[in-house]
Design an enzyme around this catalytic site. Structure first.
Site, PDB file in Angstrom:
ATOM      1  N   LEU A 280       1.071  -0.937  -0.300  1.00  0.00           N
ATOM      2  CA  LEU A 280      -0.038   0.641   0.089  1.00  0.00           C
ATOM      3  C   LEU A 280       1.159   1.091   0.046  1.00  0.00           C
ATOM      4  CD1 LEU A 280      -2.985   1.196   0.110  1.00  0.00           C
ATOM      5  CD2 LEU A 280      -2.786   1.425   2.739  1.00  0.00           C
TER       6      LEU A 280
ATOM      7  N   HIS B 213     -13.584   1.165  -1.043  1.00  0.00           N
ATOM      8  CA  HIS B 213     -11.754   1.596  -0.744  1.00  0.00           C
ATOM      9  C   HIS B 213     -11.261   0.098   0.291  1.00  0.00           C
ATOM     10  CE1 HIS B 213     -12.989   5.976  -1.556  1.00  0.00           C
ATOM     11  NE2 HIS B 213     -14.658   5.493  -0.806  1.00  0.00           N
ATOM     12  N   THR B 214     -10.822  -0.475  -0.487  1.00  0.00           N
ATOM     13  CA  THR B 214     -10.268  -1.169   0.130  1.00  0.00           C
ATOM     14  C   THR B 214      -9.062  -1.359   0.656  1.00  0.00           C
ATOM     15  OG1 THR B 214      -8.156  -1.664  -2.357  1.00  0.00           O
ATOM     16  CG2 THR B 214     -10.508  -2.621  -2.514  1.00  0.00           C
ATOM     17  N   CYS B 215      -8.472   0.351   0.666  1.00  0.00           N
ATOM     18  CA  CYS B 215      -7.511   0.244   1.693  1.00  0.00           C
ATOM     19  C   CYS B 215      -7.546  -0.054   3.070  1.00  0.00           C
ATOM     20  CB  CYS B 215      -6.830   1.400   1.380  1.00  0.00           C
ATOM     21  SG  CYS B 215      -5.637   0.966  -0.617  1.00  0.00           S
ATOM     22  N   PHE B 216      -9.589   0.631   3.372  1.00  0.00           N
ATOM     23  CA  PHE B 216      -9.757   0.982   4.303  1.00  0.00           C
ATOM     24  C   PHE B 216     -11.064  -0.035   4.759  1.00  0.00           C
ATOM     25  CE2 PHE B 216      -7.859   5.512   2.939  1.00  0.00           C
ATOM     26  CZ  PHE B 216      -6.903   5.010   3.562  1.00  0.00           C
TER      27      PHE B 216
END
Length: 401
Positions: free
Chosen positions: A167, A365-368
């Site tokens: 990321l 929002h895959t990062c979160f």
């Protein structure tokens, strides 16, 4: 209708028929002779020596000193795959490691040659083993990085795919792409790696790269070269060995009907997703709360989904269809910190025409682990919009930095 445009169920049926087609004519089962005390190396030596027809044939196992022979109705085969999967994906062996993004998916270790001098033989063995498991319909618990699944399907890797393996690097590259870097960043067309055991390594992204500065004029070339190096170049020999072993058993053309998410489900099996646990470990943002009308409609739709669509939804929002061993309470964000599943309230901007509301796709929002869910006017339009999003292979199509 092209098979690639068919449903996942129809693709699986086609694939199973193709697997039967490539099976060799009636021949005696291939006997695998092993010693439990030397299981790993015996397996490696035996499988490496098999012909393609033998890899595609039925196997029977014989353990030295044990009277039971044959396959025990599949039990011995399953045991062997479980043991060998744990062995080759053991990070202490040094062939694979978890991605920097999270500890649920494996990527090839770029330092594998340091830990295993015969690492390329091991990668070919791993490719053959995983293809054999797929041939036999045995799901493995080792989930791979999405970039590796894409390599298996010969699908080009995009910058957004970096978010699934690192990321921090993805965010840095995205910022560089969208902002002026003069007097801000001072990169060259080279990459330096530092490892506490293996030492320092430097790679040039192009000839003379270590003496070539990255500027606003050439930064897009740098990003493309770095992406190619990060997901392939610094692991090229290992990836070739792995793919060579896999494609020997199952030709790549048979795999290409699937997208990478479907291939993961095919190889790892459909996870059993507990909606009650999922719901209990979800946070809400904005107007939403657990009793909100739209949230009630959302969970009603999820409860009506089969396991395949639930897996797609989880993959859509978190970039992985894998539920942590401890359940949804153990979900992690992109950098490995605990992060619950989140549903954010966003406006619904659809229009009503002839009594019908238009679709507005939710965003992930895959990062979160966050789903932006519009304030849909009805359960029908919520379900329609959500299913369209899940069918578009749009995993991570909105990536928040």
């Amino acid at each position: 209708m092209c098979i690639r445009d068919s449903s996942f169920t129809d693709k699986k049926l086609w694939f199973q028929q193709e697997l039967l087609r490539i099976r060799p004519p009636q021949i005696a089962p291939t006997e695998i002779h092993l010693r439990r005390s030397e299981l790993t190396h015996d397996s490696w030596n035996q499988v490496a020596a098999l012909t393609v027809d033998q890899m595609r044939s039925d196997w029977t196992f014989q353990f030295a000193g044990e009277t039971n022979t044959g396959d025990d109705a599949g039990g011995v085969t399953k045991e062997w795959f479980e043991i060998m999967t744990k062995e080759v994906f053991n990070q202490e062996i040094g062939l694979f490691k978890f991605t920097e993004a999270h500890n649920l998916a494996y990527q090839i270790n770029e330092y594998s040659d340091y830990f295993q001098p015969q690492h390329l033989v091991w990668f070919k063995f791993t490719g053959r083993m995983m293809a054999k498991a797929l041939l036999e319909g045995l799901p493995l618990k080792a989930h791979l990085a999405q970039t590796l699944y894409k390599h298996m399907l010969q699908i080009p890797v995009k910058l957004e795919d970096l978010a699934g393996i690192d990321l921090e690097v993805y965010q840095s590259m995205s910022w560089m792409k969208d902002n002026p870097i003069e007097n801000v960043l001072f990169n060259t067309f080279s990459v330096s790696l530092t490892h506490e055991i293996c030492g320092d390594r430097e790679f040039e992204l192009k000839p003379g790269g270590k003496d070539m500065d990255v500027t606003d004029d050439n930064k897009h070339e740098y990003i493309n070269l770095y992406l190619e190096w990060r997901v392939y170049g610094n692991r090229k020999a290992q990836i070739k060995a792995f793919l060579g072993g896999f494609w020997e058993v199952i030709p790549v053309e048979m795999l290409k009907v699937f997208d990478w998410q479907q291939l993961e489900l095919l190889m790892c099996g459909m996870p059993e997703i507990d909606v009650k646990d999922w719901r209990a470990n979800t946070h809400y943002s904005g107007e939403y709360h657990h009793k909100h009308k739209v949230i009630t409609m959302f969970w009603k739709v999820v409860e009506e989904m089969d396991q395949e669509d639930r897996s797609k939804l989880l993959q859509f929002v978190t970039s992985s269809s894998v539920v942590p061993v401890g359940g949804f309470s153990q979900l992690q964000a992109g950098q490995g910190e605990p992060c619950k599943f989140v549903i954010e309230c966003v406006p619904y901007n659809g229009k009503k025409t002839n009594g019908q509301w238009s679709n507005q796709l939710p965003k992930a929002h895959t990062c979160f682990n966050r789903l932006d869910l519009p304030l849909y006017p009805s359960q029908e339009i919520l379900k329609s919009s959500l299913l369209i999003a899940l069918q578009t292979e749009a995993i991570g199509f909105t990536m928040e930095e």
